[in-house]
Design an enzyme around this catalytic site. Structure first.
Site, mmCIF file in Angstrom:
data_model
loop_
_atom_site.group_PDB
_atom_site.id
_atom_site.type_symbol
_atom_site.label_atom_id
_atom_site.label_comp_id
_atom_site.label_asym_id
_atom_site.label_seq_id
_atom_site.Cartn_x
_atom_site.Cartn_y
_atom_site.Cartn_z
ATOM 1 N N GLU A 120 10.265 -2.622 3.628
ATOM 2 C CA GLU A 120 9.439 -2.460 2.424
ATOM 3 C C GLU A 120 10.303 -2.015 1.243
ATOM 4 O OE1 GLU A 120 5.230 -1.248 4.652
ATOM 5 O OE2 GLU A 120 6.488 0.316 3.802
ATOM 6 N N GLY A 127 0.824 -1.203 0.000
ATOM 7 C CA GLY A 127 0.000 0.000 0.000
ATOM 8 C C GLY A 127 0.856 1.250 0.000
#
Length: 218
Positions: A103, A82
């Site tokens: 990430e 996201g």
């Protein structure tokens, strides 16, 4: 459609980018949790996943999805995650959940970054959402002073320790006109692990949950 239903729609739409017999890079957060639920429906068709956070690892293991260490994997066909904000150039701010460094590492390995969001995350200019910066604890004050010089208003995120054992400074009041440049400038500050700008490695495909359904941007 509620905001959570839009997140769910985007999360499930990302399944179309998952290749059979592949290892999938999986991000972190509320929208990604819907993707993990979707991924569990085809766990027999994939080899497993690499996760960007302890939270996502736990959720996937609980659903029976094998999770691998990134060091044991040569490549990932896709990384699904996201964003807290994304602009029209596919530059993002990420790290509201404090998992930005992992990430960024998993995103760097993947051939394709699929960003899944609801329509509240689309912006023209990045920076209304505070920019997270992961910092080695002893460098906190020094890094904060340098961020002020760059025009930001850094605030220590109290009570948060990243999965890597570091702290987060959230930088407020930045209108980010040149994301790649700022990403490099902040990362050059001694004591910074990385920051939440994903501009040098932005998204390749954006799936936006809207009241009318999922919109795809490439």
């Amino acid at each position: 459609m509620t905001q959570d239903e839009m997140k769910k729609a985007a999360g499930w739409a990302a399944l179309q980018y998952v290749e059979k017999d592949s290892i999938v890079g999986v991000g972190t957060g509320s929208t990604v949790n819907h993707f993990i639920d979707a991924l569990a429906t085809m766990k027999a068709d994939i080899d497993g996943a690499v996760s960007s956070s302890e939270a996502s690892t736990e959720k996937m293991k609980s659903l029976g999805i094998p999770v691998y260490d990134l060091n044991s994997v040569d490549d990932l066909s896709v990384y699904v995650d996201g964003a807290d904000e994304i602009n029209g150039h596919m530059d993002m701010i990420k790290g509201g959940g404090a998992a930005l460094t992992r990430e960024k590492i998993v995103a760097a390995v993947a051939d394709k970054f699929i960003c899944i969001v609801d329509n509240t995350k689309q912006v023209d200019i990045l920076g209304e959402f505070p920019l997270p910066v992961e910092v080695i604890p002893m460098a906190r004050s020094y890094v904060a002073r340098q961020l002020v010089k760059l025009g930001g208003d850094p605030v220590y995120r109290e009570g948060v320790v990243t999965d890597n054992g570091n702290i987060i400074l959230d930088v407020y009041n930045m209108k980010i006109m040149t994301p790649k440049e700022l990403e490099e400038q902040i990362n050059a500050i001694v004591g910074v692990v990385t920051n939440g700008l994903f501009a040098m490695r932005g998204a390749d495909v954006l799936l936006v949950g809207t009241p009318e359904g999922v919109k795809t941007v490439k």
